[in-house]
Write an enzyme that holds these catalytic residues in place. Structure first.
Site, PDB file in Angstrom:
ATOM      1  N   HIS A   1       0.844  -1.211   0.000  1.00  0.00           N
ATOM      2  CA  HIS A   1       0.000   0.000   0.000  1.00  0.00           C
ATOM      3  C   HIS A   1       0.880   1.264   0.000  1.00  0.00           C
ATOM      4  O   HIS A   1       0.935   1.953  -0.997  1.00  0.00           O
ATOM      5  CB  HIS A   1      -1.018   0.032   1.156  1.00  0.00           C
ATOM      6  CG  HIS A   1      -1.834  -1.211   1.252  1.00  0.00           C
ATOM      7  ND1 HIS A   1      -2.607  -1.660   0.208  1.00  0.00           N
ATOM      8  CD2 HIS A   1      -1.988  -2.133   2.247  1.00  0.00           C
ATOM      9  CE1 HIS A   1      -3.201  -2.795   0.554  1.00  0.00           C
ATOM     10  NE2 HIS A   1      -2.841  -3.106   1.782  1.00  0.00           N
TER      11      HIS A   1
ATOM     12  N   ASP B   1      -4.825  -8.637  -3.205  1.00  0.00           N
ATOM     13  CA  ASP B   1      -5.108  -8.396  -1.791  1.00  0.00           C
ATOM     14  C   ASP B   1      -6.378  -9.082  -1.289  1.00  0.00           C
ATOM     15  O   ASP B   1      -6.389 -10.282  -1.056  1.00  0.00           O
ATOM     16  CB  ASP B   1      -5.126  -6.875  -1.558  1.00  0.00           C
ATOM     17  CG  ASP B   1      -5.123  -6.480  -0.084  1.00  0.00           C
ATOM     18  OD1 ASP B   1      -5.336  -7.347   0.764  1.00  0.00           O
ATOM     19  OD2 ASP B   1      -4.908  -5.293   0.214  1.00  0.00           O
TER      20      ASP B   1
HETATM   21  C1  NGQ Z   1      -5.248  -7.660   6.328  1.00  0.00           C
HETATM   22  N1  NGQ Z   1      -5.925  -5.953   4.799  1.00  0.00           N
HETATM   23  O1  NGQ Z   1      -4.309  -8.023   7.024  1.00  0.00           O
HETATM   24  O2  NGQ Z   1      -5.996  -8.460   5.782  1.00  0.00           O
HETATM   25  C2  NGQ Z   1      -5.452  -6.184   6.123  1.00  0.00           C
HETATM   26  C3  NGQ Z   1      -6.436  -5.656   7.117  1.00  0.00           C
HETATM   27  C4  NGQ Z   1      -5.131  -4.744   9.046  1.00  0.00           C
HETATM   28  C5  NGQ Z   1      -5.656  -4.810   4.166  1.00  0.00           C
HETATM   29  N2  NGQ Z   1      -4.900  -3.977   4.789  1.00  0.00           N
HETATM   30  C6  NGQ Z   1      -6.034  -5.807   8.538  1.00  0.00           C
HETATM   31  N3  NGQ Z   1      -6.100  -4.543   2.971  1.00  0.00           N
HETATM   32  O3  NGQ Z   1      -4.447  -4.063   8.273  1.00  0.00           O
HETATM   33  O4  NGQ Z   1      -5.098  -4.589  10.263  1.00  0.00           O
HETATM   34 ZN    ZN Z   2      -2.958  -7.069   2.889  1.00  0.00          ZN
END
Ligand code: NGQ
Ligand code: ZN
Length: 464
Positions: free
Chosen positions: A275, A326
């Site tokens: 990101h 993702d």
């Molecule tokens: C994840 N997903 O780990 O799946 C993360 C969300 C977080 C994205 N950042 C959870 N798109 O970052 O705490």
């Molecule tokens: Zn992720």
């Protein structure tokens, strides 16, 4: 019939389009010849259209495919990344090993059909429903190894280190119990996985989840342990995705996340910053100069309301980038490129933002950049149609109505990315010299997708 070569009237090499190229590879699927020839040799198959390098998918949480489309409704509060995360944790809490394997296998078949030839799994659900290790501590990692082998997609496995729920070592929440490992326990998992990964051509790395989830001393120790095992292993980390994360990091350390990381960790070309949406121009320039890859996930970043990556500043500093699907709200390599370019057009009010000085055609420039960056982040030999790299290829269908009679491979690729359905013009997808997708279909399409549907149905029944 020579089954170790393919003749391409147009092939997209790292240097650009080349005419009448003979591509040949060895028994390991590595390219041994990428040369122009006068004619297609007798017995060598001729590609049905322009040949592109296969696209590495640099960021995947496979289990999240199971609830694609199921979080698109308004809840009681203002919906945000954080409210989405609460819904996501419910699925993470409920999924079983069998479901994960079936969902991942279906997803990988979908990825291959949509132009991805390898994937980096940022894998953080490790333990059983109560947060206790499985009898085989590597059980869920093994599900991903088996799913990728079955589908025939290349894999970089990134077990995730997750220890805290926020900056300043805030204890983990109930919803995170399946993710938590001590640093030593993570290093033991890596040691256990290493020979298994080596045996199937999977690259093993490490993903400290985020600065929220890994305190500084753990980050240091985990990186030292990883590098003792494999000095070139890839390191991926989520960073600066949400403004709330930037603010919390400032409150904790007085620094923004990327700034903090650059000052406290040995960030270099082994790293992928996933990101990196919210960087100041100075952070962006400094980070780009380390050789790190920005792991951009345009469809998920849009879906979660993250913000818009500033590609101009990044590229002016020589920044490398690749794409990931993702949360899999979209599973399509060309569509991620289109969405990334469109985000830049909307933000800058210009067109063809991601074209380059050497590639005026934006689809061509983006494909080459995303393959190079994706390969670097994958730490596998998947850097495109060049000697010694894997024969991972996407073949366009020159007879597709939107591509037919177009004057150049640039325009055919542009039509594929910007004007077609972004899947219908993909004729074949090859991985390591083997056809995995023929006429747009993977051999396991029906069985793998019905397996995924059945697993999703069970998962939904068990998710409160
Ligand atoms: C994840 N997903 O780990 O799946 C993360 C969300 C977080 C994205 N950042 C959870 N798109 O970052 O705490
Ligand atoms: Zn992720």
């Amino acid at each position: 019939m020579n089954d170790h070569s393919l003749f391409a009237e147009h092939a997209l090499l790292p240097t650009g389009w080349a005419r009448d190229v003979l591509l040949s590879w060895n028994d390991q699927g590595l390219l041994t010849n990428v040369n122009p020839v006068d004619n297609c040799p007798v017995g060598t198959p001729r590609a049905a259209g322009p040949v592109l390098p296969g696209m590495p998918n640099l960021h995947s949480h496979a289990f999240q495919r199971a609830f694609g489309g199921l979080t698109e409704y308004r809840g009681a509060t203002q919906d945000s990344f954080w409210s989405w995360r609460s819904l996501m944790y419910r699925f993470a809490a409920a999924i079983t090993p069998e479901q994960l394997e079936a969902i991942a296998c279906g997803l990988y078949v979908e990825m291959l059909e949509a132009g991805y030839t390898s994937v980096c799994e940022f894998h953080y659900v490790h333990h059983d429903h109560d947060g206790r290790p499985y009898a085989d501590d590597a059980a869920l990692s093994m599900c991903l190894l088996r799913a990728s082998a079955r589908a025939g997609i290349g894999l970089t496995l990134l077990p995730v280190l997750y220890q805290t729920s926020g900056f300043g070592a805030a204890p983990p929440s109930e919803g995170q119990r399946r993710f938590i490992r001590s640093t030593d326990n993570m290093l033991a998992l890596l040691q256990k996985l290493k020979p298994l990964c080596d045996a199937q051509g999977t690259r093993l790395g490490l993903a400290p989840h985020s600065l929220r989830a890994v305190p500084p001393h753990s980050l240091r120790e985990a990186l030292a342990g990883l590098h003792a095992m494999d000095a070139t292993a890839p390191v991926h980390m989520h960073i600066a995705e949400q403004t709330a994360e930037v603010e919390a990091c400032l409150a904790w350390s007085g620094q923004r996340p990327v700034q903090w990381l650059l000052d406290h960790a040995p960030v270099d070309a082994r790293w992928c910053l996933v990101h990196a949406t919210h960087m100041s121009p100075d952070e962006s320039t400094r980070a780009a100069q380390t050789g790190v890859v920005a792991g951009l996930c345009p469809s998920t970043e849009a879906n979660l309301g993250d913000g818009i990556f500033d590609a101009n500043t990044w590229r002016q500093a020589g920044g490398r980038w690749g794409v990931g699907s993702d949360s899999h709200t979209c599973v399509n390599a060309a569509e991620e490129l289109m969405l990334l370019e469109y985000s830049q057009r909307l933000a800058t009010r210009h067109r063809n933002v991601l074209a380059s000085p050497t590639q005026a055609s934006v689809a061509t420039a983006m494909t080459l950049a995303a393959v190079a960056g994706g390969a670097q982040a994958s730490a596998r030999l998947v850097a495109g149609l060049a000697l010694g790299q894997q024969a991972d290829m996407q073949v366009l269908d020159a007879l597709h109505p939107l591509l037919r009679e177009l004057p150049s491979p640039d325009t055919m690729l542009s039509a594929h990315v910007f004007a077609s359905h972004r899947q219908s013009a993909l004729s074949q997808v090859w991985v390591a010299g083997k056809v995995q997708v023929q006429a747009g279909r993977h051999a396991l399409h029906d069985i793998a997708l019905s397996g995924m549907v059945a697993a999703r149905q069970h998962l939904l029944q068990s998710t409160p």
